[in-house]
Design an enzyme around this catalytic site. Structure first.
Site, mmCIF file in Angstrom:
data_model
loop_
_atom_site.group_PDB
_atom_site.id
_atom_site.type_symbol
_atom_site.label_atom_id
_atom_site.label_comp_id
_atom_site.label_asym_id
_atom_site.label_seq_id
_atom_site.Cartn_x
_atom_site.Cartn_y
_atom_site.Cartn_z
ATOM 1 N N SER A 206 48.123 37.847 42.534
ATOM 2 C CA SER A 206 49.413 38.469 41.932
ATOM 3 C C SER A 206 50.347 37.190 41.824
ATOM 4 O O SER A 206 50.005 36.227 40.974
ATOM 5 C CB SER A 206 50.294 39.156 42.777
ATOM 6 O OG SER A 206 50.996 40.167 42.474
ATOM 7 N N ASP A 335 47.256 47.986 35.338
ATOM 8 C CA ASP A 335 48.255 47.631 36.030
ATOM 9 C C ASP A 335 49.774 47.954 35.815
ATOM 10 O O ASP A 335 50.045 47.266 34.931
ATOM 11 C CB ASP A 335 47.985 46.036 36.422
ATOM 12 C CG ASP A 335 48.500 45.428 37.593
ATOM 13 O OD1 ASP A 335 49.759 45.953 37.950
ATOM 14 O OD2 ASP A 335 48.178 44.395 37.970
ATOM 15 N N HIS A 364 47.387 47.493 40.554
ATOM 16 C CA HIS A 364 47.696 46.019 40.881
ATOM 17 C C HIS A 364 47.124 45.832 42.220
ATOM 18 O O HIS A 364 47.643 46.418 43.319
ATOM 19 C CB HIS A 364 49.119 45.826 40.931
ATOM 20 C CG HIS A 364 49.635 44.697 41.208
ATOM 21 N ND1 HIS A 364 49.623 43.540 40.316
ATOM 22 C CD2 HIS A 364 50.254 43.949 42.341
ATOM 23 C CE1 HIS A 364 50.109 42.679 40.748
ATOM 24 N NE2 HIS A 364 50.499 42.886 42.067
#
Length: 428
Positions: A206, A335, A364
């Site tokens: 991320s 996502d 995600h």
């Protein structure tokens, strides 16, 4: 068949993927290695879309236990001074009995004699990991990905903790942002000096994937890392932010959860922020959304005029163009945070050093399988094991055919991905 949890997998890379040689002397290329490393993606059909996969990450599952020892570093950057910490994975049964209740689970500080004894001439591969927004080495998605490597007994690993995260202390008013590459740069240099024979590899998740990609773009062929993986990189932060703000669930769920996490993190260091910055921490208490936090903290701290300017500057899409080591990026098309519109398909298709792997499902940092496993750990481990033990690292060249890759030499223009602007001679 996606409704049964079977995700489609696609690969995007340059038509001429990076040529590599195996330790057996056989020629291959980066795309073939990535395709062989990525298994079929069969996810839990009950978590049938990106929202369900993403929200399930809030479930309190335990994940594989990993144990760490923490080292405090003093930053060597003249402008971004202060301290940061790195958590080193440990497997010694004696270490597993130690834990500091002031730190994240299964983590303790190195003792002074352990610190002085650090260093080795061994050739074990070493993984440098960057966690996601406001996270740390304790995160379940991270442990699912690196636990098989640690448990194999063949790997060493450390997690660079973003400043202020994972119960670490800050000694200035600086936390971190998506362009904060200085701590991983110092860590990599220290590892190369302390463990000179260990091949180094990178892994980011991320926001940590964004930082890792920016670092690799800044370093180019100079990085000591041999290969790297980025998982669920949000890439174009300005696009992802606008997409989140444009939907009810994006604005009032994801932006709010992320904003709350950063506000809580900042308020944990209220004393330092009040002492070293001009930020009004009383105003920070009332912030709800991530973009509000970025406006109040990131802009004031780093000098950005607006949060949008910060998002554009800290995005890593252009950085992808400057990477010069084997690089695998993994994203889920559904996502809701690192949105599909932000994924740099065009950039990935021009750089032979990069392969972008996209799955049609996964959310995600979700990729939940039936039984609670996490699919993303499989391609991460497969790729890193292949690059560490089966590829001849001397076969990796660091220039694209030795040719300039952007700009127009006839018109005297040059596009530097890390400047993010075309340099043009304005003297006519």
């Amino acid at each position: 068949m996606e409704w049964l949890g079977r995700a489609n997998i696609d690969f995007t890379t340059s038509p001429k993927s990076l040529k590599l040689k195996g330790n057996d002397g056989k020629e291959t290329n980066l795309l073939k290695i990535c395709q062989s490393a990525v298994p079929p993606c069969q996810l839990n059909p009950l978590l049938f879309n990106g929202h369900a996969q993403t929200m399930w990450t809030a479930a309190k599952s335990h994940g594989p236990p990993l144990y760490y020892k923490r080292r405090v570093f003093e930053a060597d950057h003249a402008e971004f001074n202060g301290s940061f910490v790195v958590d080193f994975a440990v497997t010694d049964p004696e270490h597993k009995k130690e834990a500091d209740p002031s730190l994240t689970p299964r983590t303790a500080y190195f003792a002074e004699d352990e610190l002085s004894a650090m260093g080795s001439d061994d050739e074990r591969p070493m993984l440098v990991v960057l966690h996601g927004l406001s996270g740390g080495s304790h995160e379940i998605y991270l442990r699912h990905a690196i636990a098989p490597l640690i448990e194999s007994g063949k790997w060493e690993a450390c997690v660079v903790i973003s400043r202020g995260c994972a119960n670490s202390k800050i000694t200035t008013g600086l936390l971190y942002n998506a362009r904060a590459t200085w701590d991983i740069r110092q860590t990599v240099k220290w590892l190369k000096k302390t463990y000179p024979n260990r091949p180094l590899f990178g892994l980011g998740f991320s926001l940590g994937a964004c930082i890792l990609t920016n670092y690799l773009g800044e370093e180019g062929s100079a990085t000591p890392l041999k290969a790297a993986v980025a998982v669920a990189n949000p890439w174009a932060l300005h696009i992802s932010s606008k997409m989140l703000q444009g939907t009810y669930i994006g604005h009032h769920v994801y932006q709010r959860v992320l904003g709350n996490a950063m506000r809580t993190l900042a308020m944990r260091h209220k004393e330092e922020l009040d002492k070293y910055t001009n930020i009004d921490t009383t105003e920070m208490v009332n912030l709800k959304y991530l973009y509000e936090f970025d406006r109040v903290y990131q802009c004031a701290t780093w000098g950005y005029p607006t949060e949008e300017a910060y998002y554009r500057d800290a995005s890593s899409s252009d950085s992808l163009l400057a990477i010069r080591i084997p690089f695998l990026a993994i994203n889920a098309v559904d996502d809701p945070i690192a949105t599909n519109l932000s994924i740099p398909y065009a950039e990935a298709s021009t750089n032979p050093y990069t392969v972008l792997c996209t799955t049609s499902l996964g959310g995600h940092l979700g990729w939940f399988e039936i039984g609670g496993g996490r699919w993303h750990g499989k391609p991460v481990c497969n790729f890193l094991n292949h690059m560490a033990f089966e590829v001849d690292h001397d076969s990796i060249t660091h220039e694209i055919n030795g040719k300039r890759t952007s700009g127009n030499p006839d018109a005297w223009t040059n596009f530097d991905p890390m400047r993010r602007k075309m340099h043009v001679n304005l003297n006519q």
